[in-house]
Scaffold this motif. Structure first.
Motif, PDB file in Angstrom:
ATOM      1  N   ARG A 182      29.242  -2.460   6.341  1.00  0.00           N
ATOM      2  CA  ARG A 182      28.573  -2.664   7.499  1.00  0.00           C
ATOM      3  C   ARG A 182      27.564  -2.562   7.847  1.00  0.00           C
ATOM      4  N   TYR A 183      26.484  -3.774   8.047  1.00  0.00           N
ATOM      5  CA  TYR A 183      25.211  -3.218   8.492  1.00  0.00           C
ATOM      6  C   TYR A 183      25.550  -3.629  10.078  1.00  0.00           C
ATOM      7  N   ASN A 184      24.929  -2.150  10.457  1.00  0.00           N
ATOM      8  CA  ASN A 184      24.502  -1.976  12.252  1.00  0.00           C
ATOM      9  C   ASN A 184      23.308  -1.879  12.481  1.00  0.00           C
ATOM     10  N   GLU A 185      23.436  -1.676  13.871  1.00  0.00           N
ATOM     11  CA  GLU A 185      21.982  -1.597  14.697  1.00  0.00           C
ATOM     12  C   GLU A 185      21.088  -0.330  14.389  1.00  0.00           C
ATOM     13  N   THR A 186      21.291   0.755  13.822  1.00  0.00           N
ATOM     14  CA  THR A 186      20.487   1.821  13.376  1.00  0.00           C
ATOM     15  C   THR A 186      19.875   1.556  11.941  1.00  0.00           C
ATOM     16  N   ASP A 187      20.681   0.559  11.070  1.00  0.00           N
ATOM     17  CA  ASP A 187      20.664   0.101   9.532  1.00  0.00           C
ATOM     18  C   ASP A 187      18.880  -0.936   9.848  1.00  0.00           C
ATOM     19  N   ARG A 188      19.305  -1.386  11.047  1.00  0.00           N
ATOM     20  CA  ARG A 188      18.408  -3.105  11.154  1.00  0.00           C
ATOM     21  C   ARG A 188      16.700  -1.836  11.669  1.00  0.00           C
ATOM     22  N   ILE A 189      16.794  -0.833  12.596  1.00  0.00           N
ATOM     23  CA  ILE A 189      15.808  -0.266  13.286  1.00  0.00           C
ATOM     24  C   ILE A 189      14.969   0.351  11.981  1.00  0.00           C
ATOM     25  N   PHE A 190      15.284   1.063  10.990  1.00  0.00           N
ATOM     26  CA  PHE A 190      15.817   1.825   9.545  1.00  0.00           C
ATOM     27  C   PHE A 190      14.509   0.590   8.815  1.00  0.00           C
ATOM     28  N   ASP A 191      15.258  -0.311   9.073  1.00  0.00           N
ATOM     29  CA  ASP A 191      14.841  -1.515   8.307  1.00  0.00           C
ATOM     30  C   ASP A 191      13.325  -1.467   8.626  1.00  0.00           C
ATOM     31  N   GLU A 192      13.640  -2.279   9.625  1.00  0.00           N
ATOM     32  CA  GLU A 192      12.127  -2.522  10.475  1.00  0.00           C
ATOM     33  C   GLU A 192      10.853  -0.989  10.541  1.00  0.00           C
ATOM     34  N   LEU A 193      11.270  -0.148  10.194  1.00  0.00           N
ATOM     35  CA  LEU A 193      10.537   0.857  10.684  1.00  0.00           C
ATOM     36  C   LEU A 193       9.615   1.020   9.100  1.00  0.00           C
ATOM     37  N   LEU A 194      11.076   0.836   8.035  1.00  0.00           N
ATOM     38  CA  LEU A 194      10.275   0.614   6.234  1.00  0.00           C
ATOM     39  C   LEU A 194       9.453  -0.623   6.186  1.00  0.00           C
ATOM     40  N   LEU A 195      10.348  -1.267   6.789  1.00  0.00           N
ATOM     41  CA  LEU A 195       9.164  -2.581   6.492  1.00  0.00           C
ATOM     42  C   LEU A 195       7.929  -1.892   7.145  1.00  0.00           C
ATOM     43  N   THR A 196       7.827  -2.254   7.797  1.00  0.00           N
ATOM     44  CA  THR A 196       6.874  -1.526   9.053  1.00  0.00           C
ATOM     45  C   THR A 196       5.611  -1.107   8.561  1.00  0.00           C
ATOM     46  N   ARG A 197       5.998  -0.069   7.755  1.00  0.00           N
ATOM     47  CA  ARG A 197       5.158   1.246   7.104  1.00  0.00           C
ATOM     48  C   ARG A 197       4.741   0.399   5.959  1.00  0.00           C
ATOM     49  N   MET A 198       5.432  -0.508   5.187  1.00  0.00           N
ATOM     50  CA  MET A 198       5.346  -1.186   3.967  1.00  0.00           C
ATOM     51  C   MET A 198       3.598  -2.065   4.150  1.00  0.00           C
ATOM     52  N   GLN A 199       3.917  -2.518   5.471  1.00  0.00           N
ATOM     53  CA  GLN A 199       2.966  -3.205   5.464  1.00  0.00           C
ATOM     54  C   GLN A 199       1.452  -2.489   5.649  1.00  0.00           C
ATOM     55  N   ALA A 200       1.841  -1.519   6.506  1.00  0.00           N
ATOM     56  CA  ALA A 200       0.804  -0.870   6.775  1.00  0.00           C
ATOM     57  C   ALA A 200       0.124   0.112   4.853  1.00  0.00           C
ATOM     58  N   GLY A 201       0.409  -0.513   4.161  1.00  0.00           N
ATOM     59  CA  GLY A 201       0.671   0.507   2.684  1.00  0.00           C
ATOM     60  C   GLY A 201       1.504   1.232   2.256  1.00  0.00           C
ATOM     61  N   ASP A 202       2.214   1.735   2.776  1.00  0.00           N
ATOM     62  CA  ASP A 202       2.706   2.923   2.473  1.00  0.00           C
ATOM     63  C   ASP A 202       3.626   2.398   1.411  1.00  0.00           C
ATOM     64  N   ARG A 203       3.500   2.429  -0.152  1.00  0.00           N
ATOM     65  CA  ARG A 203       4.310   1.926  -1.383  1.00  0.00           C
ATOM     66  C   ARG A 203       5.700   2.794  -0.992  1.00  0.00           C
ATOM     67  N   ARG A 204       6.003   3.744  -0.895  1.00  0.00           N
ATOM     68  CA  ARG A 204       7.738   4.979  -1.250  1.00  0.00           C
ATOM     69  C   ARG A 204       8.269   4.345  -0.113  1.00  0.00           C
ATOM     70  N   ALA A 205       8.097   3.379   0.918  1.00  0.00           N
ATOM     71  CA  ALA A 205       8.699   3.038   2.102  1.00  0.00           C
ATOM     72  C   ALA A 205       9.056   1.760   1.255  1.00  0.00           C
ATOM     73  N   GLY A 206       8.165   0.824   0.471  1.00  0.00           N
ATOM     74  CA  GLY A 206       8.686  -0.335  -0.157  1.00  0.00           C
ATOM     75  C   GLY A 206       9.833   0.445  -1.602  1.00  0.00           C
ATOM     76  N   GLU A 207       9.303   1.296  -1.310  1.00  0.00           N
ATOM     77  CA  GLU A 207      10.264   1.806  -2.971  1.00  0.00           C
ATOM     78  C   GLU A 207      11.692   1.712  -2.376  1.00  0.00           C
ATOM     79  N   ARG A 208      11.992   2.955  -1.293  1.00  0.00           N
ATOM     80  CA  ARG A 208      13.434   3.089  -0.470  1.00  0.00           C
ATOM     81  C   ARG A 208      13.858   2.156   0.038  1.00  0.00           C
TER      82      ARG A 208
END
Length: 181
Positions: free
Chosen positions: A1-27
């Motif tokens: 089940r997709y919960n609030e913690t998952d949403r926040i972590f995915d938001e962080l990863l996407l924000t890091r991707m948008q800042a150019g972090d390729r590893r965040a995209g892989e994750r």
């Protein structure tokens, strides 16, 4: 089940991707592949087609993630892309069957020797719209409002589809328990 913690972590990863972090995209891709694959398989009921739809979905995500202004909306946005890819495949399959003269199989549930209905059989018995709504609600943990956004239908329609899918699933699964007693 997709919960609030998952949403926040995915938001962080996407924000890091948008800042150019390729590893965040892989994750992010590694986290989302199983979710997308599970949903695609439930919608398409064919592993190879599900795999292809997920690959096409991820290609769409890679093309558009820079333009996603609100990273907290990643889940509904990703599922919307998946929904479109799966819908395209379903329509293509229907056209091919029609052109070949093959008609879609009757989707009634064939009772097993013990009259047991599995959850997959119960999902298969749902109409396409109800199966999609139930898959996103129960399988992917989306809210009714997110299902409305993903499928492009009005909120009331999404609520109705989830309600009717839940009722049908409950009936199919409880009738099976009564018969098996």
């Amino acid at each position: 089940r997709y919960n609030e913690t998952d949403r926040i972590f995915d938001e962080l990863l996407l924000t890091r991707m948008q800042a150019g972090d390729r590893r965040a995209g892989e994750r992010l891709a590694a986290r989302w592949y199983p979710r997308l694959m599970s949903t695609a398989f439930r919608l398409l009921r064919d592993e190879e087609q599900a795999r292809t739809a997920v690959q096409e979905t991820w290609a769409g995500i890679c093309k558009g993630w820079q333009n996603l202004r609100d990273p907290s909306r990643f889940a509904p946005w990703a599922y919307r892309i998946l929904h479109h890819k799966c819908s395209d495949r379903i329509r293509r399959n229907q056209r091919e069957r029609t052109q070949q003269g093959n008609f879609a199989e009757d989707q009634t549930i064939a009772a097993s020797a013990e009259n047991k209905v599995t959850l997959d059989q119960a999902f298969s018995a749902l109409s396409e719209e109800h199966r999609i709504a139930a898959t996103f609600y129960f399988g992917s943990g989306l809210t009714v409002q997110e299902i409305s956004q993903v499928t492009g239908c009005p909120l009331g329609t999404a609520k109705s589809r989830v309600f009717h899918a839940r009722r049908q699933l409950k009936k199919l699964l409880t009738d099976d328990v009564k018969e098996g007693e």
